[in-house]
Design an enzyme around this catalytic site. Sequence first.
Site, short mmCIF file in Angstrom:
data_model
loop_
_atom_site.label_atom_id
_atom_site.label_comp_id
_atom_site.label_asym_id
_atom_site.label_seq_id
_atom_site.Cartn_x
_atom_site.Cartn_y
_atom_site.Cartn_z
N SER A 196 0.82 -1.16 0.04
CA SER A 196 -0.17 -0.01 -0.12
C SER A 196 0.98 1.34 -0.07
O SER A 196 1.81 1.42 -0.84
CB SER A 196 -1.09 -0.09 1.26
N MET A 317 -0.22 1.25 5.06
CA MET A 317 -1.14 1.27 6.16
C MET A 317 -2.04 0.36 6.39
O MET A 317 -2.52 -0.26 5.51
CB MET A 317 -1.76 2.61 6.12
#
Length: 377
Positions: A196, A317
């Site tokens: 991510s 995250m």
Amino acid sequence: MVFKVLIVDDSAFYRRRVREILSEDRELEIVGEARNGQEALDMLIKCAPDVVTMDVEMPVMDGISAVKAIMTRRPVPILMFSSLTHQGAQATLDALEAGALDFLPKRFEDIAQDRRQVSGILRTKVRLLARRKGSLSRTIPSRSNRAPDMPANAPRHSFFRSSTMLSGRQDSVTLPTVSSVTRSGKKYACLAIGASTGGPVALHKVLARLPATFPTPIILVQHMPGTFTNAFAQRLDSQCNIRVKEAADGDELKPGWAYLAPGGKQMVVEHRGPQPVLRIIDDADNPATYRPSVDVTFTSLANIFGGQVLGVILTGMGADGREGCRLLSQGGASIWAQDQISSVVYGMPQAIAKEGLAQKSIGIENMADCIITEMAV
């Protein structure tokens, strides 16, 4: 601790909007505003920001040029704001290639429909990037034959379950970092990588080192908008010895090919006859999951390949990938995590490390060599 923020945008309205959102966080202090990249450069020494928010398109000096100059003269974490168009994707990838760490859609409604969620995502990203200031070094982006390093990724509303996942807090990690591995002797049918925030630079660093003769298919899940994944896949393909493509429904898995999950959709592997193929699913009516989701893809890999998977979780995250890795691990698959020091955000790797699912913690600079050794390339 209070982090100092410099806002750079040629629109007074947008600067005011960003200021209002960030000012609600007691950990963030707006120390300056600039109307273009040149003003931003002039204010760097005076304001000494911990993080910069930067528009891509500006007069006098655009955002890409400003990022290059900042990273050469006085490196600071930079969050780009970009339009979700093909042209915006190319410009944003250029900015990330120049040294920006992350980006968000400039239209806040493309991040989330709920204003509170938008505000939470923006504030959290700014705080997380500000914490990376001390790890940046003064460098001039490289222009090698294969490619320069590329940081950052791009979330929108479909990537987040809730703002509570974005605390950014980093607990102590007991899993030691290793720089090399000894081949286990396992037989692999697939390499699967999830990422991510910070993922594009990490993916580039891994994939650019893999040889064209890589023995298995490579499945890639990177949190990124649908308008960006095709451009990102094309860029990786031009920079790597392996082949990289945005995955399409019905793709047959081939050794030496990497398949990037399309943004805004889910990608699973299933059997259609004797050959495993990719299925691309549009689940826009399901707001509770990331799109694409590492968990969704890794779960399908556990069902198809069992323990014959090397699963790797890179910077990002939240905890996407934790449940997918749990199922893979239960089937005997190997699970590795990027280490904390080399992660832009240590959320996803930490999630599997804390659960005891990661067998190894590896710095991003050594990840490709370890993969090559383990998979006997």
